[in-house]
Design an enzyme around this catalytic site. Structure first.
Site, short mmCIF file in Angstrom:
data_model
loop_
_atom_site.label_atom_id
_atom_site.label_comp_id
_atom_site.label_asym_id
_atom_site.label_seq_id
_atom_site.Cartn_x
_atom_site.Cartn_y
_atom_site.Cartn_z
N ASP A 1 -13.14 30.50 6.03
CA ASP A 1 -12.38 31.08 7.14
C ASP A 1 -10.88 30.93 6.91
OD1 ASP A 1 -12.50 28.30 7.48
OD2 ASP A 1 -12.96 28.37 9.62
N ASP B 1 -6.13 25.70 4.26
CA ASP B 1 -5.05 24.97 4.92
C ASP B 1 -4.50 23.95 3.91
OD1 ASP B 1 -3.51 24.17 7.16
OD2 ASP B 1 -5.02 22.76 7.83
N ARG C 1 -15.08 30.35 18.72
CA ARG C 1 -15.55 31.04 17.50
C ARG C 1 -15.92 32.50 17.80
NH1 ARG C 1 -16.31 27.07 13.55
NH2 ARG C 1 -17.21 25.10 14.25
#
Ligand code: IMP
Ligand code: MG
Length: 180
Positions: free
Chosen positions: A100, A103, A166
């Site tokens: 998703d 980072d 979500r």
């Protein structure tokens, strides 16, 4: 109901659909004649995975891994734990990890290592979102990126805060009032 917790919509559902179609076309071209398996990182990748796999016009298989690197908060703990692994050997398979968001890069560097150890023929990374400003593991360079975004905590289209949001059909910045 959930909209009041979102301070800004970064990507609409239509923005995301257009990008997924583009990524799917690129992956279709790049993986001709290969033995593609998409490995989704649960749970955040589930919405992206479902859309992306239908945008790839090739025979492929899918699998999932579950890792945990975050507690309930918005900052990484730096500890990655495997909760569900891939049981079968990956020799002969060209693995595309589906994430998703990229980072710090700690989750993906760990996953890439484990998948390579399982004998995968190749390992590449597709991530819907990339937050390069927060990268700690600099060697992690994603092969397919949907959108590069600023350093903000985002939710929706699979991404959660404390397991919520979500199911939002867009990606939005979570209002800091929710977690401060
Ligand atoms: P990394 O190991 O720091 O690269 O973290 C990757 C994981 O952290 C992602 O798979 C997400 O589950 C989570 N994460 C990082 N940033 C965000 C965010 O802005 N919103 C929701 N989850 C995030
Ligand atoms: Mg998560």
């Amino acid at each position: 109901m959930m909209e009041k917790d979102i301070s800004e919509i970064l990507l609409t559902g239509a923005d995301i659909q257009a990008k997924v179609a583009e990524l799917g076309a690129r992956i279709t071209a790049d993986y001709q004649g290969k033995n593609l398996i998409l490995v989704g990182v649960l749970k955040g990748s589930v919405v992206f995975m479902a859309d992306l796999m239908r945008a790839i016009d090739l025979p492929l298989s899918i699998d999932f891994m579950v890792v945990s690197s975050y507690g309930g908060g918005t900052k990484t703990s730096g500890v990655v734990r495997i909760i569900k692994d891939i049981e079968r050997p990956l020799d002969d398979l060209d693995v595309l990890i589906v994430e998703d968001i990229l980072d710090s890069g700690m989750t993906l560097s760990y996953l890439r290592e484990i998948i390579a150890q399982k004998g995968a023929k190749s390992v590449r990374i597709a991530t819907l979102l990339d937050k390069p400003e927060r990268r700690v593991v600099k060697e992690i360079v994603p092969d397919y990126v949907g959108f590069t975004i600023p350093d903000a905590f985002v939710v929706g289209y699979g991404l959660d805060y404390d397991e919520r949001y979500r199911n939002l059909p867009y990606v939005g910045i979570l209002s800091p009032t929710v977690y401060e």
